[in-house]
Design a protein around this motif. Structure first.
Motif, PDB file in Angstrom:
ATOM      1  N   LEU A 110       0.846  -1.201   0.000  1.00 28.80           N
ATOM      2  CA  LEU A 110       0.000   0.000   0.000  1.00 28.80           C
ATOM      3  C   LEU A 110       0.885   1.256   0.000  1.00 28.80           C
ATOM      4  O   LEU A 110       0.686   2.173  -0.789  1.00 28.80           O
ATOM      5  CB  LEU A 110      -0.904  -0.015   1.239  1.00 28.80           C
ATOM      6  CG  LEU A 110      -1.619   1.284   1.577  1.00 28.80           C
ATOM      7  CD1 LEU A 110      -2.863   1.441   0.723  1.00 28.80           C
ATOM      8  CD2 LEU A 110      -2.013   1.355   3.036  1.00 28.80           C
ATOM      9  N   ARG A 111       1.859   1.255   0.903  1.00 25.85           N
ATOM     10  CA  ARG A 111       2.745   2.431   1.005  1.00 25.85           C
ATOM     11  C   ARG A 111       3.563   2.592  -0.270  1.00 25.85           C
ATOM     12  O   ARG A 111       3.646   3.683  -0.844  1.00 25.85           O
ATOM     13  CB  ARG A 111       3.678   2.287   2.210  1.00 25.85           C
ATOM     14  CG  ARG A 111       3.043   2.777   3.505  1.00 25.85           C
ATOM     15  CD  ARG A 111       4.077   2.924   4.593  1.00 25.85           C
ATOM     16  NE  ARG A 111       4.661   1.631   4.949  1.00 25.85           N
ATOM     17  CZ  ARG A 111       4.124   0.816   5.848  1.00 25.85           C
ATOM     18  NH1 ARG A 111       3.030   1.140   6.491  1.00 25.85           N
ATOM     19  NH2 ARG A 111       4.686  -0.339   6.118  1.00 25.85           N
ATOM     20  N   ALA A 112       4.160   1.481  -0.754  1.00 26.03           N
ATOM     21  CA  ALA A 112       5.052   1.573  -1.920  1.00 26.03           C
ATOM     22  C   ALA A 112       4.282   2.084  -3.146  1.00 26.03           C
ATOM     23  O   ALA A 112       4.716   3.029  -3.819  1.00 26.03           O
ATOM     24  CB  ALA A 112       5.658   0.203  -2.203  1.00 26.03           C
ATOM     25  N   ILE A 113       3.119   1.481  -3.404  1.00 27.72           N
ATOM     26  CA  ILE A 113       2.369   1.862  -4.608  1.00 27.72           C
ATOM     27  C   ILE A 113       1.791   3.270  -4.439  1.00 27.72           C
ATOM     28  O   ILE A 113       1.812   4.090  -5.356  1.00 27.72           O
ATOM     29  CB  ILE A 113       1.257   0.815  -4.898  1.00 27.72           C
ATOM     30  CG1 ILE A 113       1.901  -0.540  -5.182  1.00 27.72           C
ATOM     31  CG2 ILE A 113       0.377   1.252  -6.060  1.00 27.72           C
ATOM     32  CD1 ILE A 113       0.936  -1.701  -5.278  1.00 27.72           C
ATOM     33  N   GLY A 114       1.296   3.562  -3.228  1.00 25.85           N
ATOM     34  CA  GLY A 114       0.738   4.899  -2.961  1.00 25.85           C
ATOM     35  C   GLY A 114       1.785   5.987  -3.178  1.00 25.85           C
ATOM     36  O   GLY A 114       1.533   6.988  -3.848  1.00 25.85           O
ATOM     37  N   GLU A 115       2.998   5.768  -2.625  1.00 27.37           N
ATOM     38  CA  GLU A 115       4.053   6.794  -2.761  1.00 27.37           C
ATOM     39  C   GLU A 115       4.483   6.948  -4.212  1.00 27.37           C
ATOM     40  O   GLU A 115       4.668   8.063  -4.705  1.00 27.37           O
ATOM     41  CB  GLU A 115       5.277   6.401  -1.913  1.00 27.37           C
ATOM     42  CG  GLU A 115       5.068   6.710  -0.437  1.00 27.37           C
ATOM     43  CD  GLU A 115       6.139   6.077   0.449  1.00 27.37           C
ATOM     44  OE1 GLU A 115       7.187   5.642  -0.066  1.00 27.37           O
ATOM     45  OE2 GLU A 115       5.894   6.018   1.672  1.00 27.37           O
ATOM     46  N   GLN A 116       4.587   5.809  -4.897  1.00 22.40           N
ATOM     47  CA  GLN A 116       5.005   5.865  -6.307  1.00 22.40           C
ATOM     48  C   GLN A 116       4.001   6.686  -7.127  1.00 22.40           C
ATOM     49  O   GLN A 116       4.377   7.571  -7.895  1.00 22.40           O
ATOM     50  CB  GLN A 116       5.078   4.422  -6.843  1.00 22.40           C
ATOM     51  CG  GLN A 116       5.445   4.314  -8.303  1.00 22.40           C
ATOM     52  CD  GLN A 116       5.324   2.860  -8.784  1.00 22.40           C
ATOM     53  OE1 GLN A 116       5.121   1.928  -7.986  1.00 22.40           O
ATOM     54  NE2 GLN A 116       5.447   2.665 -10.083  1.00 22.40           N
ATOM     55  N   LEU A 117       2.722   6.417  -6.922  1.00 25.07           N
ATOM     56  CA  LEU A 117       1.704   7.116  -7.720  1.00 25.07           C
ATOM     57  C   LEU A 117       1.596   8.584  -7.307  1.00 25.07           C
ATOM     58  O   LEU A 117       1.414   9.465  -8.156  1.00 25.07           O
ATOM     59  CB  LEU A 117       0.350   6.406  -7.587  1.00 25.07           C
ATOM     60  CG  LEU A 117       0.298   5.023  -8.262  1.00 25.07           C
ATOM     61  CD1 LEU A 117      -0.994   4.301  -7.909  1.00 25.07           C
ATOM     62  CD2 LEU A 117       0.394   5.158  -9.783  1.00 25.07           C
ATOM     63  N   GLN A 118       1.715   8.846  -6.007  1.00 25.95           N
ATOM     64  CA  GLN A 118       1.623  10.251  -5.575  1.00 25.95           C
ATOM     65  C   GLN A 118       2.806  11.057  -6.109  1.00 25.95           C
ATOM     66  O   GLN A 118       2.653  12.210  -6.507  1.00 25.95           O
ATOM     67  CB  GLN A 118       1.524  10.337  -4.051  1.00 25.95           C
ATOM     68  CG  GLN A 118       0.101  10.018  -3.605  1.00 25.95           C
ATOM     69  CD  GLN A 118      -0.169  10.234  -2.131  1.00 25.95           C
ATOM     70  OE1 GLN A 118       0.695   9.984  -1.313  1.00 25.95           O
ATOM     71  NE2 GLN A 118      -1.382  10.650  -1.797  1.00 25.95           N
TER      72      GLN A 118
END
Ligand code: SF4
Length: 688
Positions: free
Chosen positions: A520-528
């Motif tokens: 969740l954190r990895a994908i969220g940060e990448q997209l943000q």
């Protein structure tokens, strides 16, 4: 029938009463309500008769007439709420309705039930009963007012608002208070627990909101509760249901897929350092208010608090939410002698606190309860120094506080003994009682064993009602074969890249569901990072806003200068999220949602199956993953007009033998063979 088709009291002429004519059976009367021109279609223009909905209603009606247990899996769009409410209301019996969430509880009580009762012309008395933590405790509000140690200014402001609201509220249900943050540290100070409630000794007993809610529930024809309350009561008999349940003839559990996991939380034994700290705070507060100078309260509270913190410390630093296996004398990784000593010290500190409180117990009823609380906490800690009960599993939840847990592996025994009362064949009341369990997802086989086995319902009648949606034309599923394997370190980045590409094509409308918080954190940060400052896409990540606000923003989608949305979420977003229409057209699942194998409860369930000569993988891990996958996929199509794509970024789905079983559990969407077909499908969706 969707909930939106429920007749509104303002919009229709209420039809005449539909009380059962004596010559007709309940099944016949219930069926008549659903036919074209029947009471439902006369009451709501939007109502469309559906075969599955009527069949479910007929099955519920038969169960109510004959007694026994019925399990119904009703696919999305069946309109199951009406299927159980219509026969339940027409039966004229006393009904208990239980849901998994307070949201559905409020929706049933505030909307579906009153509208349907009016449409059917039935004078039904309804009540909503929640757990005591949902109601303002006026006695504790008084104590909090005089408490000089409130956390900060914002806490004081919240308290002032609650005081003002307390003058006007009839129910005391804190959910009705506008703008109250449900995470406010003030809430535990103005609500009660079973431990700190003074009961009939309380100076505010007469106007007590908790007692009023229970009294209303006892006098009602239909009572709406939630599963937490149901099991809490079954375990500790605290919510007034001990009196309620025997008087109920029909019990209906919606969102029943959560029953087992909710039940095991309450049916075992638990004690936590957080509870001890709450106790010391209450002891200090009451001591200084009612018996200042008679006992050294600061010393007593300080010693108990230190002992609780020591116990937390001996477990060491752990990631928030870790569960430590506990099969020997101490939890894994904790030296046995240090653990036992810290546990004994805490018991001794509680015993000393109890002694101090006993010397002033005549001064105020608060001290009687505090004395009982100290004794109970010590007793619960003592139980954890003995061996676990046979068939139970023990572990420690390590977060800011420590929680010692002993849990049954499932609720089967409790359901059989306490609900169905299978051991009491001659109890005619128990035999007459009707139990209905329903949800959109209850398993992946014909007998729904994923649900019925752990819930002790193997002998129940089982019905599966298919969704009325045309999945092959409304939805497609795609498993990208070019992605790294799910345990590859580059997997999350590849999922993020796919989400980024697809969301740009669709102008948002994308929900990414992850199986872990790390993903969740990895994908969220990448997209943000990718869409920072973008006018096209806004990235919403679970945990950054309250859940309700995230969903509201996601539902709004693009328009009026707003960008479209990608929502990245985990855990609780896999189920119960309803985003109909084109705000959601793409659901991306990062990995197959197998239960975490290192979890002590999961491990113990696997070991039990092994000891029975069964396969933990085939009989537990795969069905769990199938049900969770089905729930995640269920977010996509919510209406007959919805169109969408499901992408499962886990190649095991097409490469491993069990993948076929998991794919078969999904709604019958068409399969996309390769990237070209996926791009083509995206293109069509984007073109509207
Ligand atoms: S009876 Fe219990 S819940 Fe009610 S006001 Fe008193 S302490 Fe609070």
């Amino acid at each position: 029938m969707t909930d939106s088709a429920v007749p509104s009291p303002e919009r229709h002429d209420a039809p005449g009463p539909a009380w059962p004519a004596p010559a007709q059976g309940l099944e016949e009367i219930a069926r008549e309500a659903f036919v074209p021109g029947g009471v439902l279609s006369r009451a709501a223009e939007a109502f469309r008769p559906r075969h599955g909905q009527t069949e479910m209603a007929a099955a519920v009606a038969r169960t109510i007439e004959q007694g026994g247990a019925l399990v119904v899996e009703a696919g999305t769009g069946v309109g199951k709420t009406f299927s159980y409410l219509v026969p339940a209301l027409l039966s004229g019996e006393r009904v208990l309705l239980s849901t998994a969430t307070k949201t559905l509880q409020d929706q049933l009580f505030g909307r579906d039930l009153p509208r349907l009762a009016e449409a059917l012309g039935l004078p039904v008395r309804m009540a909503l009963l929640k757990g005591r933590a949902s109601y303002l405790c006026t006695h504790r509000l008084d104590l909090a007012r005089r408490d000089a140690s409130l956390p900060d200014r914002s806490a004081l402001r919240t308290l002032a608002k609650i005081e003002e609201w307390a003058q006007a509220t009839r129910t005391g249900d804190l959910a009705e208070m506008p703008g109250l943050d449900e995470r406010s540290p003030v809430l535990p100070l103005v609500t009660s627990t079973r431990e700190n409630c003074l009961g009939s000794q309380c100076p505010k007993f007469r106007g007590c909101h908790v007692n009023n809610a229970r009294r209303e529930a006892l006098a009602a024809d239909v009572v709406v509760i939630n599963h937490h309350l149901f099991f809490a009561d079954l375990a500790v008999r605290d919510s007034g249901m001990a009196e309620l349940l025997p008087t109920v003839r029909v019990a209906i559990f919606d969102e029943a897929h959560q029953l087992n996991e909710t039940g095991v939380q309450f049916l075992g034994a638990q004690v936590g350092t957080g509870q001890v700290l709450d106790f010391t705070r209450d002891m200090l507060g009451a001591g200084l208010q009612f018996a200042r100078g008679l006992v050294d309260w600061q010393q007593l509270a300080g010693a108990t608090e230190r002992a609780a913190r020591e116990l937390r410390l001996v477990v060491g630093r752990n990631a928030a939410g870790s569960r430590l296996r506990w099969t020997g004398a101490a939890p894994e990784g904790v030296p046995e002698a240090t653990w036992c000593e810290a546990l004994e010290d805490l018991q001794a500190a509680l015993a000393q606190a109890a002694e101090g409180i006993a010397t002033v117990s005549e001064i105020a009823p608060d001290f009687v309860r505090l004395h009982e609380r100290a004794a109970l906490l010590a007793q619960r800690l003592q139980a954890f120094t003995r061996e676990a009960e046979p068939g139970a599993v023990r572990w420690v939840d390590a977060g800011t506080h420590l929680r010692l847990v002993e849990s049954p592996l499932d609720i089967a025994e409790a359901v059989q003994a306490k609900l169905l009362k299978t051991g009491e064949a001659e109890d005619p009341e128990a035999r007459r009682r009707a139990w209905v369990f329903t949800s959109a997802t209850l398993g992946d086989d014909a007998r729904l064993t994923w649900f019925t086995e752990p819930c002790g319902l193997q002998d129940a009648e089982v019905l599966r009602v298919a969704s009325p949606f045309d999945y092959p034309s409304q939805a497609a599923v795609y498993v990208p074969r070019q992605l790294p394997r799910p345990n590859d370190p580059g997997h999350s980045a590849a999922v993020g890249a796919l989400a980024q590409h697809a969301a740009l094509r669709l102008g948002g409308r994308t929900m990414v569901l992850t199986t872990t918080l790390r993903a969740l954190r990895a994908i969220g940060e990448q997209l943000q990072a990718r869409f920072q400052g973008s006018t096209e896409i806004e990235v919403l990540v679970q945990g950054q806003w309250p859940k309700r606000r995230l969903i509201e923003r996601f539902r709004e989608g693009a328009g009026d200068g707003r960008p479209g949305c990608i929502l990245v979420a985990s855990a609780s977003f896999w189920e119960g999220i309803d985003v109909p229409g084109d705000a959601l057209q793409l659901v991306i699942i990062d990995k197959l949602p197998f239960p975490p194998p290192g979890d002590p409860l999961v491990e113990a369930r696997g070991q039990r199956l092994e000891s029975q000569g069964r396969s933990p993988f085939n009989d537990y891990f795969v069905p769990e993953a199938a049900v969770a996958l089905k729930q995640g996929a269920g977010r996509l199509i919510r209406r007959e007009s919805d169109q969408g794509l499901l992408v499962v970024c886990d190649t095991r789905l097409v490469q491993m033998g069990y993948g076929r079983r998991l794919l078969a559990a999904l709604p019958p969407m068409r399969r996309l063979a390769d990237e070209a077909e996926f791009e083509d499908a995206l293109q069509r969706l984007a073109a509207g």
